[in-house]
Design a protein around this motif. Sequence first.
Motif, PDB file in Angstrom:
ATOM      1  N   ARG A 241      36.394  44.891  29.294  1.00  0.00           N
ATOM      2  CA  ARG A 241      36.240  43.452  29.529  1.00  0.00           C
ATOM      3  C   ARG A 241      34.883  43.198  30.181  1.00  0.00           C
ATOM      4  NH1 ARG A 241      38.795  44.609  34.595  1.00  0.00           N
ATOM      5  NH2 ARG A 241      38.043  43.186  36.245  1.00  0.00           N
ATOM      6  N   THR A 242      34.491  41.938  30.201  1.00  0.00           N
ATOM      7  CA  THR A 242      33.238  41.515  30.832  1.00  0.00           C
ATOM      8  C   THR A 242      33.527  40.354  31.768  1.00  0.00           C
ATOM      9  OG1 THR A 242      31.926  42.184  28.912  1.00  0.00           O
ATOM     10  CG2 THR A 242      30.911  40.650  30.426  1.00  0.00           C
ATOM     11  N   ASP A 243      32.973  40.424  32.972  1.00  0.00           N
ATOM     12  CA  ASP A 243      33.112  39.346  33.946  1.00  0.00           C
ATOM     13  C   ASP A 243      31.738  38.939  34.457  1.00  0.00           C
ATOM     14  OD1 ASP A 243      35.887  38.741  34.181  1.00  0.00           O
ATOM     15  OD2 ASP A 243      36.192  40.645  35.211  1.00  0.00           O
ATOM     16  N   SER A 244      31.621  37.703  34.914  1.00  0.00           N
ATOM     17  CA  SER A 244      30.360  37.208  35.469  1.00  0.00           C
ATOM     18  C   SER A 244      30.411  37.221  36.988  1.00  0.00           C
ATOM     19  CB  SER A 244      30.078  35.779  34.991  1.00  0.00           C
ATOM     20  OG  SER A 244      29.717  35.775  33.637  1.00  0.00           O
ATOM     21  N   ASP A 257      26.463  39.326  33.745  1.00  0.00           N
ATOM     22  CA  ASP A 257      27.689  39.718  33.048  1.00  0.00           C
ATOM     23  C   ASP A 257      27.854  41.223  33.190  1.00  0.00           C
ATOM     24  OD1 ASP A 257      28.188  37.129  32.228  1.00  0.00           O
ATOM     25  OD2 ASP A 257      27.170  37.384  30.303  1.00  0.00           O
ATOM     26  N   GLU A 636      35.684  38.727  46.718  1.00  0.00           N
ATOM     27  CA  GLU A 636      35.261  37.440  46.180  1.00  0.00           C
ATOM     28  C   GLU A 636      34.596  36.635  47.280  1.00  0.00           C
ATOM     29  OE1 GLU A 636      38.215  34.682  44.887  1.00  0.00           O
ATOM     30  OE2 GLU A 636      39.575  35.088  46.565  1.00  0.00           O
ATOM     31  N   SER A 649      31.301  33.995  43.294  1.00  0.00           N
ATOM     32  CA  SER A 649      31.304  35.302  42.627  1.00  0.00           C
ATOM     33  C   SER A 649      32.683  35.932  42.779  1.00  0.00           C
ATOM     34  CB  SER A 649      30.241  36.219  43.253  1.00  0.00           C
ATOM     35  OG  SER A 649      30.091  37.411  42.520  1.00  0.00           O
ATOM     36  N   VAL A 652      35.816  41.717  40.869  1.00  0.00           N
ATOM     37  CA  VAL A 652      36.002  42.277  39.529  1.00  0.00           C
ATOM     38  C   VAL A 652      36.496  43.725  39.562  1.00  0.00           C
ATOM     39  CG1 VAL A 652      34.295  40.746  38.493  1.00  0.00           C
ATOM     40  CG2 VAL A 652      33.565  42.970  39.363  1.00  0.00           C
ATOM     41  N   LYS A 706      34.484  27.355  41.027  1.00  0.00           N
ATOM     42  CA  LYS A 706      34.898  28.105  39.832  1.00  0.00           C
ATOM     43  C   LYS A 706      34.762  27.261  38.559  1.00  0.00           C
ATOM     44  CE  LYS A 706      38.306  31.085  42.126  1.00  0.00           C
ATOM     45  NZ  LYS A 706      39.757  31.378  42.284  1.00  0.00           N
TER      46      LYS A 706
END
Length: 844
Positions: A241-244, A257, A636, A649, A652, A706
Amino acid sequence: MKISLNGKQIDAGAGRTVLEAARAAGVYIPSLCDIPRLEPFGGCRLCLIEISGRRGYVPACCTSVEDGMTVLSETPALQKIRREILELILTEHPNACLICTEKESCDEHKSTIRKVGETTGCVLCPNNGRCELQDVVEAVGLDRVRFPAVYRNIDIKKTDPFFDRDYNLCILCGRCVRTCQEERGAGTISFIRRGSEAVVGTVLDVPLLEAGCQMCGACVDACPTGALTERALKYEQPAERTDSIICPVCGMGCRMDVSLLGGRIIGSRPAPDGPANGGQACVRGRFLLREIPGSDLRITMPMIRRKKDLEEVEWAEALDFVAGRLKSFKKDEIGLVYSTQLTTEDIFALKKFGRDVLKTKRVLPSSASGAPDMMMDLAGTNGSISSLICDLNAVAEADTLVVCGSDLPRAHPIAWVNVLKALKKDAGLVVAGTADSSMDRHADVTLRVKPGGESALYGLLAGKMITNGREKSGALGPGSEKVFAFYESQKEKALLDSSGIEKMSSVETAAALLLKKGKTVILWDTGTVPDDREKEAAVHLWNLALLTGARLLPLSSTGNSRGAAEIRRSFAAEPTASAFTQDVAEGRIKALYLAGPFPVLKTKKTEFTVLQASFWSEASAKADAVFPAAVFAETEGTFVNTEGRLQYSPRVLEPPDGVKEDWRIVSLLSQIMKRGDFTFKNASGILKEASEVVPAFAGASFTGLKKSNGRFLKSAGESPLNLILPFEKPTKIPTNKSYPLLLECRDSAEGYRELLFAVAHPGFALLRDPEAVWLNPKDAKSLKLGDGDPIKVSFFGGSFGAVARLSDGVPVGAARTIYAGGLLPELSFVPPASVFPVKITRGQ
């Protein structure tokens, strides 16, 4: 504006190309040479289209939309032409896998055979599955290549850090070359040779580092094939998966990313929609974020010192041990240091912990907030800073730019990208600093000052605004007459001598640019301005901005230094770094709570030291207790970038067992010590309290952030801006026979918390040598030193060892180094200032 595309009416939007309009409408037109951020190139010819009323075919990437235009992009004739063009492209690119009829059947096997020295097909290519060439082959329906293949047989270039260059896979689309030149202004690579021998490379085929590359990775991101491949990802499986996230390293606040696999960050790329970075990054965010969570230097269990050694213990025992010891110290006998790379919530919790639990006013950021903090201090009594500070978009739209105290391409590359956008629109550029920079070739005028001469230059420029006819308006605040009188009484020749600039004509050229009509932006980094002259320099720049109608962009050095500066205004005044260090050295601070890097003193001066850290460092060896803290990806929170943009942010990664967030650690300690109101259950609760205490954060919440790309900090209210009367006339920093050279010693953002990137990745050490002291070759010759020789740098009160490096960009009589905050034994010293006299001799 509407056009017909393949029989459908779409809203094209004025100023777009047909290719851009098609993409916006979700219509795929093949292309290999086009990138949205670059000027149209029309090189690959795969995006050819038919336009009603025009003869032949035209490239969609170079054709602007016109109202009522009728466009066809999917006719059989076009597809046939595209297949023929693609066949020619593939004669110089391994193509067996691309056109193989059985390619779908090998998906379950291909991952096991990727570890090869040479890529001869998709199944062996690290870019397999994310290659644009594969997408185009599929889109045009190519199933054979009728022309004979030609293999270039070029050696794969692996001499530079971070990525490999395999030009056997290059399709000569030019995207890397144009990105390097147009977006980054570097021009490190270009097309070399001609015809069938054409290839991308550097002048004389030297390594990228030798050619001046800063390893930003923009060329890698632009490459549509596997010709440029990130070495760390070469043999990795595709990400799950990819998170920002927001990069915490420097003050630009880049959205990145991150690719995640098996509980690890395996890579990071700039987010195309990042509000601050817009698809750009630097070497730190692009290649080094992955090194942080999985570093071999991670601290993963709490420890306490028993007799002589640190021993791992459970959290309950460690917290009881620390709480008991901290209670034994009196008010203000404890000093707390916090990192400005932490989240806003962590910093707020640590500041509150120092005030309410430790009962101390001796709370210090590990890295100074620098230029933004200085400007906000001035704004406290001289006007609202919100009308003076600008964002990065204003930089890109400026007519005149002044860069003070920073080599932007190296230190603040995202700011430099926006400067380049302005230069493309014929903006004027003034560069002021102590050393040569890659910006100089773009500048209309370069003002080279001596170390410590910045304040004299800024005062000289402000004076020129008045003597050259700038209106002496009473609207610039009460007392402006005294300010005008101060500048008019300046002796220009004395200021010129103090600044070190050789000719007054260059100052006059810069003044003429500032006097032009249009939008002016001044980008300022405190850089190597001496500590005791930062405020003086800030006053002159403040006045210069008001006298010219300019906007200011003060540059932050670390990820949340702007946020820390806002928070500290709601707490007691912090001591200066030199005063704090002296209090430690002289025993007035008897206990240290280190939640951020702090220089290691040669002899232990404190009775008790707590280290709340993520990585082992020199400080670990002298700590009495160690708390393992989470890194940016394991918590976070929010960050405030140099523009004043508050961004969320997410978490993750799960932290390792035994590791806790910074805010949670001090919350647990406060509960055991039974001091302060620490009932925080999560980071969002901390931001809620901070928004009620810190005016700039009013109304901020995780829920709101968010849903957006962040928001700018709230202004305390508009008030007129006033000129400020300078309080001191600049003088030279004295040297003497014992200490004949001036050393510029600047705190560095080349790491994360206690982890120095040069230690985390050997490639970064090639780019930024933390052990280097740079000298002018003339000074080195008189000292009988060569490049790479070990040296000893002595100053009043101490010395340290380093390695000599030679550069014509360093002024004669000066030297430069990175202050690594005590992270390396060779640089474990406390500099007396950012510029100070030294003696350099050959070391052991």
